[in-house]
Design an enzyme around this catalytic site. Structure first.
Site, PDB file in Angstrom:
ATOM      1  N   HIS A 108     -54.911  72.549  56.468  1.00 30.84           N
ATOM      2  CA  HIS A 108     -55.209  73.313  55.253  1.00 30.84           C
ATOM      3  C   HIS A 108     -55.783  72.363  54.205  1.00 30.84           C
ATOM      4  CE1 HIS A 108     -51.676  71.683  53.128  1.00 30.84           C
ATOM      5  NE2 HIS A 108     -50.937  71.972  54.208  1.00 30.84           N
ATOM      6  N   CYS A 136     -47.891  69.021  57.557  1.00 29.26           N
ATOM      7  CA  CYS A 136     -49.201  69.638  57.773  1.00 29.26           C
ATOM      8  C   CYS A 136     -50.299  68.578  57.761  1.00 29.26           C
ATOM      9  CB  CYS A 136     -49.490  70.667  56.677  1.00 29.26           C
ATOM     10  SG  CYS A 136     -48.575  72.207  56.914  1.00 29.26           S
TER      11      CYS A 136
END
Lengths: 408, 87
Positions: A108, A136
């Protein structure tokens, strides 16, 4: 019966899964893309270097992004199960162009304080390239959008601990932003104040001629990326310039900026001699004897910056003691017939640029020789008669004939 | 050929003429010497063999840079005038 009972259980399970899926979509508020194909690429994340390298399915490295992963990022091989245009992350905070890798691990963008494009954390953006996430894989908006756009669900992702040698395309540079929050500078959104909508990286070259012997490269080429950030250090150069050799050198510059946009510029550099020739060996003063002949170029050396011998192109100009101006010597050998001070100028013109080099010299010419007598009658014995009165003039002229005249 | 200088000349190697600076010395058989400068004359009163010495200095540099040349000169008795009586 058993079979029938199993079918019922399966149908019930499927219904529950469908309901759960719908529920998750509702609470996320995001666009969820279902897996459809494995796509044309696979992705490797080097946990140790914070580099994402995208490969074509034939194994060819295609592009690379700098990322921020976390200590909790798992190692292994995964297949992306879903994508989200925006997604709520821990905090809560928000990410753009999210692609789930596995479990709670996603690709992301660097996170935003709100689900607004002008609220990205610049502190976190400037950490790209270092381990900074909770697990992430953070990317620039441009990079996360590229994965979002080009890697369908089902794309293989390999997370491993390697070294920089495992990053075949290297680790792309990342620009640094100032301030606390704002737009991701790589966001291609037309509203992005970094005005990246239609811009491209721009490579500029300030000069195409390079002075012989100078240092090549410093400040001559600059590059700005699509957002106007200086990314000169990102530019790759093909072709070399040898400033120790006069000639033409084709060079190709290329850059891929953090938006994934490219620019190429081909330049033919010319290494030229911009300096006057060097002229050595000229002594400021000399002494010569009257009547001496001198090779005016003896001991002199002229050459251009590349070392080409220009000695034969030295022109010699001489002003004699009795003259008021310089006269060019037609011959390199010159005879000093006057005593006194000669002024000499040595001039050589560099044929590469027309620049002249002049050296001056003073030559003092002295007469140290005895006078020389000659006689047109070869010093024959003179004849006269007692009573002749002979003048100095008669002794100096043709004696016998002039004596007769005196007598007459 | 008229343009070629006839007589004695003195010059420097570089070509400068020193003729005007030449001294002529006449020495008789007894060793008596007399120097004639430009504009002066010498009277040969007696017959005999004389030595004529030409001397010139490099006036540009030093009076010590002197060149000289000698030659002989024979002075004969002047025949006495023949007296012819007009009878």
């Amino acid at each position: 019966m058993r079979v029938s009972r199993n079918k019922k259980r399966s149908a019930l399970l499927m219904a529950l899964l469908l309901a759960a899926s719908i529920f998750l979509s509702c609470i996320s508020g995001a666009d969820r893309v279902q897996a459809a194909a494995k796509g044309d690429y696979y992705i490797k994340i080097n946990k140790a270097t914070n580099v994402v390298t995208v490969y074509k399915n034939d194994g060819t490295p295609y592009t690379a992004f700098t990322c921020s992963i976390g200590h909790a990022t798992p190692l292994g091989t995964f297949y992306t199960p879903a994508k989200y245009r925006w997604w709520v992350l821990d905090g809560p905070c928000y990410g753009q162009y999210c692609t789930r890798i596995t479990g709670g691990i996603l690709f992301h963008s660097v996170w935003y304080y709100q689900q607004t494009k002008d609220s990205q954390s610049y502190v976190q953006y400037n950490k790209l390239g270092t381990t900074a996430s909770h697990g992430c894989c953070r990317l620039t908006v441009a990079a996360s959008k590229w994965i979002y756009d080009n890697c369908p669900t089902g794309t293989k992702v390999i997370i491993f601990n390697g070294t920089s040698k495992d990053d075949p395309l290297g680790k792309p540079e990342t620009i640094k932003v100032t301030g606390y929050r704002g737009w991701d500078p790589t966001d291609p959104d037309p509203e992005n104040p970094y005005k990246t909508k239609s811009t491209k990286p721009e490579i500029s070259v300030s000069k195409k001629t390079i002075a012989y012997g100078s240092k090549f490269g410093d400040g001559n080429m600059t590059c700005k990326d699509s957002g106007g950030f200086d990314v000169t250090d990102w530019v790759k150069q093909e072709g070399k310039v040898n400033t120790k050799k006069i000639g033409s050198y084709p060079v190709t510059y290329s850059v891929i900026d953090s938006f994934g946009r490219t620019a190429t510029k081909k330049i033919t550099y010319k290494v030229v001699d911009k300096k006057p020739a060097t002229l050595t060996g000229v002594k400021e003063t000399l002494s010569k004897k009257c009547g001496n002949t001198r090779d005016m170029l003896v001991g002199l050396k002229a050459k251009d910056a590349a070392g080409k011998d220009l000695t034969s192109k030295i022109a010699v100009y001489i002003k004699t003691p009795s003259s008021t101006g310089y006269v060019k010597c037609k011959d390199r050998n010159y005879t000093f017939v006057e005593s006194g001070t000669y002024a000499v100028k040595y001039i050589v013109t560099n044929p590469n640029n027309g620049l002249k080099t002049t050296k001056k010299q003073t030559i003092k010419v002295i007469n140290t020789e005895l006078p020389v007598f000659t006689s047109s009658d070869n010093w024959k014995t003179l004849k006269a008669e007692a009573g002749d009165e002979v003048s100095w003039d008669v002794f100096m002229k043709e004696f016998q004939r002039n004596l007769q005249r005196v007598r007459v | 050929m008229g343009c070629i200088y006839e007589g004695v000349s003195a010059k420097l190697a570089a070509g400068k003429s020193l003729n005007d600076f030449v001294d002529v010395t006449v020495t008789n058989e007894d060793g008596d010497a007399a120097t004639i400068l430009k504009g002066q004359n010498y009277l040969f009163e007696e017959s005999g063999t004389y030595t004529i010495t030409y001397t010139v200095a490099n006036v540009e540099v030093s009076e010590d840079l002197i060149a000289e040349h000698t030659r002989k000169m024979i002075v004969a008795e002047r025949p006495e005038a023949e007296v012819i009586l007009d009878e």
